[in-house]
Design a protein around this motif. Structure first.
Motif, PDB file in Angstrom:
ATOM      1  N   GLY A 169       0.792  -1.220   0.000  1.00 55.66           N
ATOM      2  CA  GLY A 169       0.000   0.000   0.000  1.00 55.66           C
ATOM      3  C   GLY A 169       0.829   1.276   0.000  1.00 55.66           C
ATOM      4  O   GLY A 169       0.600   2.183  -0.822  1.00 55.66           O
ATOM      5  N   PRO A 170       1.819   1.400   0.903  1.00 53.74           N
ATOM      6  CA  PRO A 170       2.631   2.619   0.924  1.00 53.74           C
ATOM      7  C   PRO A 170       3.398   2.857  -0.382  1.00 53.74           C
ATOM      8  O   PRO A 170       3.676   4.008  -0.732  1.00 53.74           O
ATOM      9  N   ILE A 171       3.720   1.794  -1.087  1.00 55.71           N
ATOM     10  CA  ILE A 171       4.403   1.957  -2.376  1.00 55.71           C
ATOM     11  C   ILE A 171       3.468   2.657  -3.358  1.00 55.71           C
ATOM     12  O   ILE A 171       3.875   3.582  -4.079  1.00 55.71           O
ATOM     13  N   ILE A 172       2.195   2.228  -3.385  1.00 53.61           N
ATOM     14  CA  ILE A 172       1.211   2.901  -4.238  1.00 53.61           C
ATOM     15  C   ILE A 172       1.083   4.362  -3.821  1.00 53.61           C
ATOM     16  O   ILE A 172       1.045   5.269  -4.668  1.00 53.61           O
ATOM     17  N   GLU A 173       1.019   4.608  -2.521  1.00 55.99           N
ATOM     18  CA  GLU A 173       0.881   5.985  -2.037  1.00 55.99           C
ATOM     19  C   GLU A 173       2.015   6.875  -2.536  1.00 55.99           C
ATOM     20  O   GLU A 173       1.785   8.011  -2.979  1.00 55.99           O
ATOM     21  N   MET A 174       3.236   6.360  -2.488  1.00 61.55           N
ATOM     22  CA  MET A 174       4.380   7.174  -2.896  1.00 61.55           C
ATOM     23  C   MET A 174       4.428   7.360  -4.414  1.00 61.55           C
ATOM     24  O   MET A 174       4.806   8.431  -4.901  1.00 61.55           O
ATOM     25  N   THR A 459       0.130  11.950   0.117  1.00 62.23           N
ATOM     26  CA  THR A 459      -0.170  10.521   0.218  1.00 62.23           C
ATOM     27  C   THR A 459      -1.607  10.299   0.668  1.00 62.23           C
ATOM     28  O   THR A 459      -2.252  11.193   1.219  1.00 62.23           O
ATOM     29  N   PHE A 460      -2.093   9.086   0.460  1.00 58.79           N
ATOM     30  CA  PHE A 460      -3.447   8.743   0.870  1.00 58.79           C
ATOM     31  C   PHE A 460      -3.573   8.754   2.395  1.00 58.79           C
ATOM     32  O   PHE A 460      -4.620   9.109   2.945  1.00 58.79           O
ATOM     33  N   SER A 461      -2.495   8.384   3.085  1.00 55.79           N
ATOM     34  CA  SER A 461      -2.511   8.397   4.551  1.00 55.79           C
ATOM     35  C   SER A 461      -2.783   9.801   5.068  1.00 55.79           C
ATOM     36  O   SER A 461      -3.586   9.998   5.990  1.00 55.79           O
ATOM     37  N   ALA A 462      -2.121  10.789   4.477  1.00 52.91           N
ATOM     38  CA  ALA A 462      -2.329  12.173   4.897  1.00 52.91           C
ATOM     39  C   ALA A 462      -3.717  12.654   4.494  1.00 52.91           C
ATOM     40  O   ALA A 462      -4.404  13.331   5.262  1.00 52.91           O
ATOM     41  N   TYR A 463      -4.158  12.291   3.285  1.00 61.88           N
ATOM     42  CA  TYR A 463      -5.498  12.692   2.825  1.00 61.88           C
ATOM     43  C   TYR A 463      -6.566  12.138   3.760  1.00 61.88           C
ATOM     44  O   TYR A 463      -7.479  12.855   4.185  1.00 61.88           O
ATOM     45  N   TYR A 464      -6.465  10.863   4.097  1.00 56.65           N
ATOM     46  CA  TYR A 464      -7.506  10.216   4.894  1.00 56.65           C
ATOM     47  C   TYR A 464      -7.561  10.798   6.303  1.00 56.65           C
ATOM     48  O   TYR A 464      -8.629  10.923   6.892  1.00 56.65           O
ATOM     49  N   ALA A 465      -6.384  11.168   6.821  1.00 57.69           N
ATOM     50  CA  ALA A 465      -6.338  11.757   8.158  1.00 57.69           C
ATOM     51  C   ALA A 465      -6.797  13.210   8.140  1.00 57.69           C
ATOM     52  O   ALA A 465      -7.092  13.789   9.184  1.00 57.69           O
ATOM     53  N   GLY A 466      -6.839  13.794   6.935  1.00 56.40           N
ATOM     54  CA  GLY A 466      -7.255  15.189   6.812  1.00 56.40           C
ATOM     55  C   GLY A 466      -6.131  16.166   7.074  1.00 56.40           C
ATOM     56  O   GLY A 466      -6.314  17.379   7.015  1.00 56.40           O
ATOM     57  N   SER A 467      -4.925  15.619   7.352  1.00 53.11           N
ATOM     58  CA  SER A 467      -3.790  16.487   7.662  1.00 53.11           C
ATOM     59  C   SER A 467      -2.515  15.659   7.632  1.00 53.11           C
ATOM     60  O   SER A 467      -2.539  14.447   7.859  1.00 53.11           O
ATOM     61  N   VAL A 468      -1.390  16.333   7.379  1.00 54.54           N
ATOM     62  CA  VAL A 468      -0.098  15.646   7.430  1.00 54.54           C
ATOM     63  C   VAL A 468       0.506  15.721   8.825  1.00 54.54           C
ATOM     64  O   VAL A 468       1.539  15.131   9.102  1.00 54.54           O
ATOM     65  N   THR A 469      -0.185  16.417   9.728  1.00 55.98           N
ATOM     66  CA  THR A 469       0.366  16.668  11.063  1.00 55.98           C
ATOM     67  C   THR A 469       0.748  15.380  11.777  1.00 55.98           C
ATOM     68  O   THR A 469       1.819  15.277  12.392  1.00 55.98           O
TER      69      THR A 469
END
Length: 722
Positions: A169-174, A459-469
């Motif tokens: 998954g993280p490979i797709i995100e990057m 990344t999708f992780s940041a999008y889903y969390a609504g923030s990169v924080t």
């Protein structure tokens, strides 16, 4: 009825695609292949701008024509002087898509494929118009930055729901984050995903999300108490077979109705056992039908596997799991497509792999979870992925899936009526962040922590969390780790990778693997010691196949004895827990047997693994050892560098050192090389001078192989004696 009319209205004739910029010769090719009208899914994708540069997620059932959408985009990209890339999670899928796109050569479109050699920039790929690759391989190319990479204008990501996988998954995100930053068009394809709208929003694109499929899917479940199959359309079937085993009963019921069937079970041993049980209840298949496939199994180096699969083939039964050799998997797939096999028992890897539909799919929704010590239900997404294999286009008007082991009607209905779970990003883990942060720094894309966070924010992780924080605090920890392990240096707020960091990133190793190696490696070269350390690395352990605990326990005394003599690292010297230390010793012993030419069947029986497991173990070890050889070159230990180089070649070929030269010759593997040596032919020079008649008379050679060897030697410029 309204729904059907709506679907009819959105159909589109392929000749209309000329107005969308597709060339006339491509349209004629589609028409020759019988494609004159785009189906509703394909027409919707065109109407939503896939041929006009718009990013798009297509989330539709299996066999709904998603590949053609990708192909149209790739052809349009080539026409606009760009390179189109098609990405898959598996090598088998990459090979399948490469075969499909290769027919575009009649239009002058060149297709290439790349699935390995992570540290190779592959400049030659710039000569292709379409490149098919695995996620990992394309991610490695983005790090290496070959000169042609700037010409990539469109990326297709197949099986996009894999973004929820902790490793891939993280490979797709990057890949997507880099594409968004560079303005490269993205097309995501998925069959089972609960939140496709989130993925579409993430890539700033449109969404095609429709249940349309060419073969109608009817889902159902088997009730053991009433001995009936209940389908959601109200149809019921009584199951007359009564063996006392619900899976066996349903399969024999299907075969009695002449329904070709795939059975998904989450346990390899049971897959094989059920295949054997069913084969005993079926009549023999005609030799004319099965002979071709049995002959293909002669390529399988494991006689044990050959015998088992041959016996099953003769009854029209097969099985499929990761423990099979590549030859065994290919034969099972081709025999099923040819309808010689009436039933295949498979683990879920088949559902995520090559395209192999069946009239009926029987699904077990139970699997054993070792971490919990009990049986648990699979996810709705997993079930839908497997159910989606039901229904063969051109053969069936309907396909049926049957849940076979639900605890109750209510439980079965939660799967039949349930929607696939939402996928979430998996980048926020120590392992994934250290790998991908180092990648961005080593490739020069992030020169400081601000630039690093800028890319991670896409990344999708940041999008889903609504923030990169929430990623930023982990990023600082990651940088501290990379600084501590000498992968990165920080100067006046700027980040630079060291030569060690660059080679770690380029070889695709986890920085923690390099750290484990540096802390644990032997003081002087030793094969067993090296292989045990390799078995302890994160990169090896995360992909290592399961070995039964009874087998591991048998090696405990020998492992402790070797550690006392410092022939392998002692348990106290490594950070891994004792169980991992002991399992890694067993992997090392498998590899020691392999490089010392122990026959495959002996290894398979001794360690209770499959041919596919052995292949995966040696492939992973070869990559890690070869990469560590490059690490040692950077660190300056020439002795260890040379030892690891030689060891990686021995792992690749499975030979002792004296056979390395001979295995360079085409058609000479570990078995034939040893036969040559035992007959006095110890080098390529000896081979060139050996009479053709002598070679032909050797075991495992014969006239055809002997002639091909001589021809290869001629092409390489050797003076050959006939």
């Amino acid at each position: 009825m309204v729904r059907l009319n709506l679907l009819k209205r959105v159909e589109m004739r392929v000749e209309e695609l000329v107005r969308k910029g597709l060339p006339d010769n491509y349209i004629r090719l589609l028409e020759r292949e019988g494609i004159t009208v785009l189906n509703p899914v394909q027409a919707d994708a065109v109407n939503k701008g896939v041929l006009e540069g718009r990013n798009l997620v297509v989330s539709t059932p299996t066999a709904s024509g998603k590949t053609l959408i990708a192909e149209m985009l790739l052809v349009k990209t080539v026409l606009n002087d760009g390179i189109g890339v098609y990405l898959t999670p598996l090598k088998a899928l990459a090979s399948e898509k490469y075969g499909e796109f290769n027919r575009l050569s009649q239009l002058g479109i060149r297709t290439g494929i790349t699935t390995g050699d992570y540290d190779n920039p592959a400049e030659e790929l710039g000569g292709y118009d379409i490149i098919v690759a695995t996620y990992e391989r394309f991610d490695s190319l983005l790090r290496l930055k070959p000169t042609w990479i700037s010409r990539v204008k469109a990326i297709v990501i197949d099986e996009m729901h894999t973004i929820g996988d902790p490793d891939r998954g993280p490979i797709i995100e990057m890949i997507v984050a880099r594409a968004l930053k560079a303005g490269v068009q993205i097309l995501g394809l998925s069959a089972t995903i609960g939140n496709p709208h989130h993925l579409a929003e993430w890539i700033k694109g449109g969404l095609v999300d429709t249940p349309w499929r060419p073969v109608r899917l009817v889902e159902g479940y088997y009730s053991k108490s009433s001995r009936k199959i209940f389908f959601h359309n109200g149809v019921e079937e009584s199951v007359e077979t009564n063996t006392g085993d619900r899976i066996l009963d349903v399969v024999l019921h299907n075969l009695g109705m002449d329904y070709q069937t795939i059975v998904f079970i989450h346990n390899r041993r049971k897959v094989e056992e059920y295949a054997e049980k069913v084969s005993l209840k079926l009549p023999p298949v005609s030799e004319d039908e099965v002979g071709e496939f049995i002959s293909q199994l002669s390529e399988d180096p494991s006689s044990m596997e050959r015998e088992v699969l041959t016996s099953l083939l003769r009854r029209g039964v097969g099985y499929h799991h990761a423990g099979l050799s590549s030859v065994g998997r290919r034969v099972m797939e081709e025999a099923f497509r040819s309808r010689v096999l009436k039933v295949v028992f498979a683990t879920p890897t088949l559902a995520a792999g090559v395209n192999l539909p069946a009239r009926r799919v029987v699904v077990s929704i139970k699997r054993y979870d070792a971490s919990k010590g009990r049986t648990v239900n699979i996810s709705v997404s997993e079930y839908k992925q497997m159910a989606g294999r039901a229904g063969r286009p051109r053969y069936d008007r309907v396909g049926e899936s049957i849940i076979v082991d639900a605890s109750s009607d209510r439980e079965a209905l939660t799967f039949l009526k349930g929607r696939p779970e939402e996928v979430r990003g998996k980048l926020a883990s120590s392992r994934n962040l250290r790998i991908h942060a180092l990648s961005l720094i080593a490739s020069g894309e992030a020169k400081n922590i601000e630039e690093l966070n800028e890319t991670l924010s896409l990344t999708f992780s940041a999008y889903y969390a609504g923030s990169v924080t929430y990623l930023e605090s982990l990023t600082r920890e990651t940088i501290d780790y990379l600084l501590k392990t000498s992968m990165v240096v920080e100067k006046n707020g700027s980040l630079e990778s060291t030569s060690l960091g660059r080679i770690t990133s380029y070889t695709y190793l986890d920085p923690a693997t390099v750290d484990t190696w540096r802390r644990t490696k032997p003081r002087s070269p030793s094969d067993a010691y090296v292989l045990h350390v390799v078995g302890l690395t994160p990169d090896f352990l995360r992909s290592a196949p399961y070995i039964p605990s009874r087998i591991v326990d048998e090696f405990e005394e020998a492992a402790l004895e070797m550690s006392r003599h410092e022939l392998i690292p002692s348990p106290s010297r490594v950070e891994a827990d004792y169980d991992d230390w002991l399992a890694s010793y067993v992997y090392a012993m498998i590899l020691m047997d392999w490089i010392n030419e122990t026959p495959e069947d002996v290894i398979i029986r001794k360690y209770s693994i499959g041919p596919g497991d052995l292949f995966n173990i040696k492939e992973t070890a070869t990559w890690i050892v070869s990469s560590l050889a490059k690490i040692e070159s950077v660190l300056g230990d020439r002795t260890m560098h040379k030892h690891l180089q030689k060891l990686s070649t021995r792992l690749e070929e499975g030979v002792r050192e004296d056979a390395l030269e001979l295995t360079q010759v085409e058609n000479i593997g570990r078995v034939r090389a040893r036969i040559l040596i035992e007959n006095g032919i110890k080098s390529i020079k000896d081979l060139a001078e050996a009479p053709l008649e002598k070679l032909s008379s050797l075991p495992r050679f014969g006239p055809r192989i002997a002639y091909s060897v001589k021809e290869w030697l001629k092409k390489k410029g050797y003076m050959v004696k006939e």
